[in-house]
Every structure is written in structure tokens, then in C-alpha cells.
Motif scaffolding. Structure first.
Motif, short mmCIF file in Angstrom:
data_model
loop_
_atom_site.label_atom_id
_atom_site.label_comp_id
_atom_site.label_asym_id
_atom_site.label_seq_id
_atom_site.Cartn_x
_atom_site.Cartn_y
_atom_site.Cartn_z
N PRO A 86 -21.73 -7.33 -41.29
CA PRO A 86 -21.31 -6.91 -42.63
C PRO A 86 -21.34 -8.09 -43.60
O PRO A 86 -20.99 -9.22 -43.25
N GLU A 87 -21.75 -7.83 -44.81
CA GLU A 87 -21.77 -8.87 -45.83
C GLU A 87 -20.34 -9.24 -46.20
O GLU A 87 -19.48 -8.37 -46.38
N GLN A 88 -20.09 -10.53 -46.30
CA GLN A 88 -18.76 -11.00 -46.68
C GLN A 88 -18.70 -11.27 -48.18
O GLN A 88 -19.64 -11.80 -48.75
N PRO A 89 -17.60 -10.91 -48.80
CA PRO A 89 -17.44 -11.25 -50.22
C PRO A 89 -17.21 -12.74 -50.40
O PRO A 89 -16.92 -13.46 -49.43
N GLU A 90 -17.33 -13.20 -51.61
CA GLU A 90 -17.02 -14.60 -51.92
C GLU A 90 -15.53 -14.68 -52.26
O GLU A 90 -15.12 -14.29 -53.35
#
Length: 426
Positions: A86-90
Motif C-alpha cells: 500500500p502507498e504510504q502518505p507523507e
């Protein structure tokens, strides 16, 4: 005068016969099911696991710019394992400040970011609608025989103590009852398949703290043979000491209720466990005297659930404290199980938590387990407690070299040949 007619007794007899059959079925079904299950589990050769290792998904905690992701993906390609990243937020400094909640002592920036990364993976799992997930950190290593030998053996051991749920419909076919690969997910919350040791007690730089006897028989457990486990002298020194104290035979693993599991390299969760980790057992908000790292929060959650039986009987001796939540959550904490020795261990090298801490001037030492295993790792040329893993470049390939990948998938991934210099490939 005609005699009065009598209704034929056939319909009544048929109903009574059906009731009798159902009664006999219900009385004997569990025994028949257990006999069938035992005969299947007793087969010496297990079928390879599916591409998600028997879970709904294998979910990886990894930043977009992580330098560790490439080697992980190569290992997954060779062993044909499907990973979801899953893409992680900044996350911002504001996110970290809200997480700290005024707590600053003993809090590392890298630990908070790693904690948020695990939360992101758990939330993806809940959003997916899947029933179970295996969460991996992106620096883990595993054996080339993970999918073909190790997972099938471990899952079989799990099913023996966490029997899969079955249908009680009287006409259900026994062989077609729904079987959960890792046992009934209503019976467990968290499975430690990757860790840096469950040593039954704390560890120090001097080794295991053995201030009391280590008794495996005091725990629900099963011991099974695994030919892929390294010989005793090639296991981590702390693992050697533990297995000697537990009187485990050579090339054997134990699947047992967790005692003192360390690290969060690879753990499986159910939906209920993921919900509780996000909401109340490991929330993104530090508490006074609470854990300062996600893996410690897991340890605390397992400790809180250690007195709840797994599987959990209807008359639960240690239920969730809120009666309104007992239909959903079985325990004050999590019902955890450990696979000892582990199947996933982090590759040698500095942790990402330490690297992130150095950016802001934090100083971290080498943990006792890593320090104790350094010399052995250098001599063996393998990751701790892994027989033939992917650390190094023995099984690497360039992204456009499909021919070499196909060769590695067949010879290494499927046939389990350890094609490394000086190693017996059989």
C-alpha cells in the motif's frame, strides 16, 4: 359395514428416521471430522501454499523511496509470492506531534514513522474486506523453500491446534467443508511468523534471562519436524539456548502460545485484531508509561490476551472487559501464537528506524539479539535462522532478464536448490 380406514404410518416413520439420522450425525460428526482432518494432516508431503501463503493477502510495510524494496520484490518473484504494497502518505511533523501527545522521553522519530507504516498496512487490510492478512516489513528475508515446504508444515501445525471451522449441516459433504488454511480465524488473533525471538523472557546483552524454568508443556503447543531448519549450531545463539532449555529435537519448530515475542518482522492478523490494534491496543497516540514502539505495543497486547484460551470456549474464563463488545472481541488483549523458530527475519544491516533517527541526531545502539548474532551471520553468510535465503546477490537478476528469472523460479523457487557457492544444491 366397512372398517374405518387408518392412515399409513409411513410419513411419521420417515420423519422419526430422519430425526434419528440427524441425531446420530451430530453425535458422531465431530469425531468423523477430526479423524478425516488428522488423516489429511498426517500425510508426509504437503501441497505448496498459494501465492499469498494461505492468507487473504501478504501486505508489506514500505515507503515509496525505500532502498530495501528491490531485493524484497526479487525474492518474491523467485518464490512466486504475491505482495501488496500500500502507498504510504507523507506524514508531517504535525502528525508526529499529535502522535507524541506531549510524550517525548524515549520516543524515536523512526519508531513513530514505522508505527504509522504498520497502521497504514492494517487500514488497507480492513478496507480490503479480506479475512486475514500477513504483514511484512520490507527488510525481511526468507528461505527459498518458504512456499513449497515451510509454510505448508507450519500451517498444518496451526490447524492441528486451531481446527478449521466446519459446517454442521447434516447433508454437507465432509470433504467439501470450508477449511481455513491457518485454522479457524475466530480462534486466534495474531500469529508471529517473523520475529527476532520469543525467548519466554527478557533478553540482555548477556543472553537469555533464565530466572525461572522454561516449560513448553505449560503452554498450548505443537512440535513438528522441519528439514529446512538449520542445524542447532547454526541457529542464533539465543535460539540455541532456548531450544536446549525446551528440549526440542533437532530440525524441529514449535508452534505455541506467545510468551515474550520481540519485533514485528512478520505477523498475521484477523480483522478483529487489526481493528483493535488501530483503535485501542496500539493507537497512534502515545500514553504515559505506554509502549514507545509498535512491536512493544504488540507484545503488550499479546500479554493482555495470554489468559484467554485459544480456541476460546463458549464459557470464556477471561473475556473482553466490556460485555457489549464480547460478541466481537474475545479477549482483553490479543490471542497470540508464535512459530519458533521464525520463518521471516530482517536482513543484516542497520535498521531503518536507526537511519531515520540519525537524520535528527538520535543515537541508537545495536539491540542485544542483533549484536549476539553478528559473528554467526558473517561466518554463515546467511540471515539469522534462515537456511538458504536471499541476502546477498546469489539469486539476483536484472529486471529485463526473463530467462534468468525463469531459471531461478524453477530451480530455486520450485525445486528448492540452494545454488550458492560451496552449498549442496540438493
Amino acid at each position: 359395514m366397512l372398517a374405518p380406514s387408518r392412515k399409513r404410518p409411513f410419513p411419521l416413520l420417515a420423519v422419526l428416521a430422519l430425526v434419528f439420522v440427524v441425531f446420530i450425525y451430530r453425535r458422531d460428526a465431530d469425531g468423523l471430522y477430526l479423524q478425516w482432518s488428522s488423516s489429511v494432516e498426517a500425510l508426509p508431503v504437503k501441497a505448496p501454499a498459494n501465492r499469498t501463503l494461505g492468507f487473504g493477502a501478504v501486505v508489506v510495510v514500505s515507503k515509496d523511496e525505500s532502498q530495501r524494496r528491490h531485493s524484497l520484490l526479487q525474492a518474491a518473484n523467485v518464490t512466486n509470492i504475491e505482495l501488496t504494497i500500500p502507498e504510504q502518505p507523507e506524514w508531517t511533523e504535525g502528525d508526529l506531534q499529535r502522535f507524541r501527545s506531549g510524550e517525548a522521553k524515549g520516543v524515536q522519530r523512526g519508531s513513530l514513522l514505522a508505527w504509522l507504516g504498520h497502521h497504514n498496512a492494517l487500514q488497507w487490510f480492513l478496507d480490503s474486506g479480506l479475512e486475514t492478512a500477513l504483514i511484512l516489513e520490507d527488510d525481511v528475508d526468507w528461505d527459498i523453500r518458504l512456499r513449497s515446504v515451510q509454510i505448508p508444515l507450519a500451517a498444518s501445525a496451526a490447524r492441528s491446534v486451531l481446527p478449521p471451522a466446519r459446517s454442521y449441516h447434516p447433508f454437507a459433504k465432509l470433504a467439501s467443508t470450508h477449511t481455513q488454511y491457518w485454522g479457524d480465524p475466530a480462534s486466534w488473533d495474531l500469529l508471529y511468523l517473523g520475529h527476532c525471538g520469543d525467548y519466554f523472557n527478557e533478553v540482555t546483552y548477556e543472553g537469555l534471562v533464565q530466572d525461572r524454568p522454561f516449560d513448553l508443556n505449560a503452554l498450548p503447543h505443537v512440535v513438528y519436524s522441519d528439514p529446512t531448519l538449520p542445524v542447532r549450531t547454526e541457529l542464533h545463539p539465543f535460539t540455541q539456548d532456548l531450544f536446549t532449555a525446551l528440549h526440542l529435537p533437532g530440525h524441529s519448530r514449535a508452534f505455541h502460545r506467545s510468551k515474550f515475542p520481540l519485533c514485528s518482522f512478520g505477523y498475521a492478523v484477523t480483522r478483529a485484531a487489526a481493528e483493535r490494534l488501530l483503535d485501542d491496543l496500539a493507537p497512534a497516540k502515545l500514553k504515559p508509561k505506554g509502549p514507545r514502539a509498535f512491536d512493544v505495543a504488540l507484545l503488550h497486547a499479546c500479554s493482555k490476551g495470554s489468559k484467554t484460551p485459544s480456541p476460546t470456549p463458549w464459557k470464556n474464563p477471561n473475556p473482553h472487559p466490556d460485555p457489549k463488545m464480547r460478541h466481537k472481541y474475545a479477549s482483553p488483549g490479543l490471542r497470540c501464537w508464535t512459530l519458533n523458530s521464525e520463518l521471516f527475519h530482517h536482513m543484516p544491516g542497520e535498521s531503518q528506524i536507526a537511519q531515520l533517527g540519525q537524520i535528527v541526531g538520535e543515537v541508537t545502539g545495536i539491540p542485544p539479539v542483533d549484536l549476539a548474532g553478528q559473528n554467526q551471520v558473517a561466518i554463515r553468510g546467511e540471515t539469522t535462522n534462515i537456511g538458504c535465503g536471499f541476502w546477498g546477490d546469489a539469486f539476483s537478476f536484472t529486471d529485463n532478464d526473463g530467462e534468468r528469472l525463469a531459471f531461478l523460479q524453477e530451480e530455486v523457487g520450485r525445486k528448492g536448490k540452494c545454488l550458492k557457492e560451496g552449498r549442496d544444491s540438493e
